[in-house]
Design an enzyme around this catalytic site. Structure first.
Site, short mmCIF file in Angstrom:
data_model
loop_
_atom_site.label_atom_id
_atom_site.label_comp_id
_atom_site.label_asym_id
_atom_site.label_seq_id
_atom_site.Cartn_x
_atom_site.Cartn_y
_atom_site.Cartn_z
N GLU A 194 -57.55 59.92 40.36
CA GLU A 194 -57.35 61.21 41.03
C GLU A 194 -56.64 62.13 40.05
O GLU A 194 -55.57 61.79 39.52
CB GLU A 194 -56.50 61.01 42.28
CG GLU A 194 -56.40 62.24 43.15
CD GLU A 194 -55.64 61.98 44.44
OE1 GLU A 194 -55.48 62.93 45.23
OE2 GLU A 194 -55.21 60.83 44.65
N ARG B 278 -52.56 44.58 42.33
CA ARG B 278 -51.90 45.61 41.53
C ARG B 278 -50.83 44.98 40.67
O ARG B 278 -50.35 43.88 40.93
CB ARG B 278 -51.26 46.67 42.44
CG ARG B 278 -52.26 47.45 43.26
CD ARG B 278 -51.56 48.53 44.07
NE ARG B 278 -51.11 49.62 43.21
CZ ARG B 278 -50.62 50.77 43.68
NH1 ARG B 278 -50.52 50.97 44.99
NH2 ARG B 278 -50.24 51.72 42.87
N LYS C 171 -46.94 58.33 41.38
CA LYS C 171 -47.06 59.63 40.72
C LYS C 171 -46.18 60.67 41.41
O LYS C 171 -45.64 61.56 40.76
CB LYS C 171 -48.52 60.08 40.71
CG LYS C 171 -49.36 59.38 39.65
CD LYS C 171 -50.73 59.98 39.51
CE LYS C 171 -51.66 59.57 40.61
NZ LYS C 171 -53.06 60.00 40.38
#
Length: 553
Positions: A34, A259, A269
């Site tokens: 993204e 992850r 982020k």
């Protein structure tokens, strides 16, 4: 060998067999970041899996910007993502896409679902939808679920035309209000958002939700395997529902992997951006940040990131890795490849009283003893040198073997010197150390049985150049600053950066190019700062210390 492959590769191997789902097809993956921030070390693992899996099967991997949310997306992030991927050695050839390229097709698929009675326009507010979601024993409620197809079509087209304000209506998939998987309880697949998009401007005021957009993007691009992190496991039934209920030929398979968490850092982020906005760090590329551009600026190498990712493997269970292991991978790579140099961070003058004034000689010094092809360089030597302040003690501590009155040390690759005295300023601080040298000890010659217990580094005062040294430490004082019940900003390390001005460096370092990496003897591994270092103002970042007690299992 089959047992050496990770679980994703084992799945692919089975599907490639005759009669398998992708028999006779080229393996095709995608990396879909993204563009609302910079890639970090957690993304590097996903990137390595996506591109690495395709490379392992001589397949293809697309780079696709997941720009379905106009809120914080920016072209700056797009270019930064491309740079980071190229830095790691991967490429997407001509297969670069934006999710926004498919907005029209997504809209058409939404219309298709409405016409099939599989989607409807809902007027519940987010709070109302949450209140009516039900629980494990109670189905959700949706009063608009049986809205006539024609009415939903009309309202959805008017949503696109901009007739309604944000939050007034949504388009929901009509699946199962009693599903034990809450992602299947008629999820929202379109919402109204009148913010301009970084690519499409104000052309659209309705945007697809990720869970609807992503499977469509994968199907349209012919992706065979949609590899994603473990939090999307519960979303997989919705992924499959979308591709199985719209008119697409390709039916990708979603596979989830664990992850990667790392101690002493945060990988959100949103939180990284908050630290920038609060002035805790200087930007996304601050060398203390876990972003790939920050790690690159600090001195990390692509090989160290590759090795770190490979050694952590591809797992099905989330884990947290010690940040020291990332440092270990870097140290291991730089030990083999970084050129050696001498740099004195906190200098004090060393004067060799019996060395001829005005005389200069040179020593041949290995650039890297680990690399037989690295060659040697000339290092100048004269009567006055710079040494580290900590390499002299007027009154030595117990077991201190460096310079003090009456003691001998070897100057690295040069002579043995014996301390005879020191000078002081008006406040009593040592300003210079005086020694004598043994002319017969040049370059490691024998000393008739004398035992020299310490070797120190030095820089010729005649040729030394000044430099600024930035010593970085971990950004957080606790291993897990990201715990839900604490404020991560409470654990910021106030000593994460120490700036040393006036360091003395070997003369050849004046010609250093940005991002050149060196081992400064006895000090650590350093990198010329890619943003601030110039020929007239040298700046070196410590990438990692020279040694650490950490050992991989």
């Amino acid at each position: 060998m089959a047992d050496s492959k990770n679980f994703i590769e084992q799945i692919i191997d089975e599907e490639l067999k005759e009669g398998g789902r992708v028999y006779g097809k080229k393996i095709h993956t995608r990396f879909p970041p993204e563009p609302n921030g910079y890639l970090h070390i957690g993304h590097a693992k996903a990137l390595e899996i996506d591109f690495g899996t395709a490379e392992a099967y001589n397949g293809l991997c697309n780079l696709r910007m997941d720009d379905t949310n106009p809120t914080k997306e920016d072209e700056e992030y797009v270019e930064a993502i491309k740079e980071d991927i190229h830095w790691l050695g991967h490429d997407w050839d001509d297969r670069f896409f934006y999710a926004s390229e498919y907005f029209e097709k997504m809209y058409e698929f939404a219309i298709e679902l409405i016409n099939k009675g599989l989607a409807y326009v809902c007027e519940l507010t987010p709070d109302q939808m949450r209140d009516m979601r039900g629980d494990t024993k109670t189905p959700a409620v949706s009063p608009y679920r049986d809205r006539p197809i024609e009415e939903s079509l009309d309202l959805f087209k008017r949503m696109r035309a901009g007739e309604f304000e944000d939050g007034k209506m949504t388009l929901r998939a009509k699946i199962d209000l009693a599903s034990g998987n809450f992602n299947m309880r008629d999820p929202v697949i379109y919402r109204i958002n009148h913010l301009p998009h970084h690519r499409t401007g104000t052309e659209w005021c309705i945007y697809p939700m990720y869970d609807f957009a992503h499977p469509i993007e994968d199907a349209l691009e012919g992706i065979t395997h949609s590899l994603c992190s473990l939090e999307f496991e519960a979303h997989r039934p919705l992924y499959d529902w979308v591709v199985n209920n719209i008119s697409v030929e390709c039916k990708p398979r979603q596979i989830e992997f664990a992850r990667l968490g790392i101690t002493h850092t945060v990988l959100s982020k949103r939180k990284l951006r908050a630290m920038i906005e609060a002035g805790i760090v200087s930007g996304w590329d601050d060398p203390r940040m876990p972003t790939l551009c920050g790690l690159r600026r600090r001195g990390y190498t692509p090989a160290s990131i590759h090795n770190f990712s490979a050694r952590n493997g591809v797992a099905k269970v989330n884990s947290v890795v010690d940040f020291a292991f990332l440092e270990y991978c870097l140290r291991e790579d730089l030990n083999d490849h970084a050129q050696r140099a001498m740099a004195v961070l906190k200098p004090i003058k060393l004067i060799i009283d019996n060395y001829p004034e005005g005389q200069t000689e040179e020593f041949d010094v290995e650039n890297n003893p680990k690399d037989e092809n690295a060659g040697t360089r000339k290092v100048s030597f004269s009567r006055e040198l710079w040494i580290e302040e900590e390499d002299f003690m007027e009154v030595p501590a117990p077991k201190y073997f460096r310079l003090f009155p009456g003691n001998e040390v070897r100057l690295k690759s040069a002579y043995v010197v014996k301390c005879v005295s020191c000078d002081h300023d008006a406040e009593g601080n040592v300003t210079a150390v005086h020694c004598t040298y043994d002319p017969d000890s040049r370059g490691g010659n024998t000393l008739d049985g004398r035992k020299i217990k310490s070797t120190i580094h030095w820089v010729d005062a005649k040729t030394a150049v000044d430099g600024e040294i930035r010593l970085y430490d971990r950004l957080f004082t606790t291993e897990q600053p990201d715990l839900a019940d604490c404020n991560y900003l409470d654990f910021i390390n106030p000593n994460s950066l120490e700036i040393i001005k006036g360091a003395k460096l070997e003369a050849f370092l004046a010609d250093t190019k940005p991002s050149d990496r060196f081992q400064f003897l006895r000090t650590g591994y350093f990198c010329a700062d890619s943003k601030d270092s110039t020929h007239d103002h040298l700046v070196f970042n410590r990438a990692v210390s020279l040694k650490d007690s950490y050992k991989p299992e």
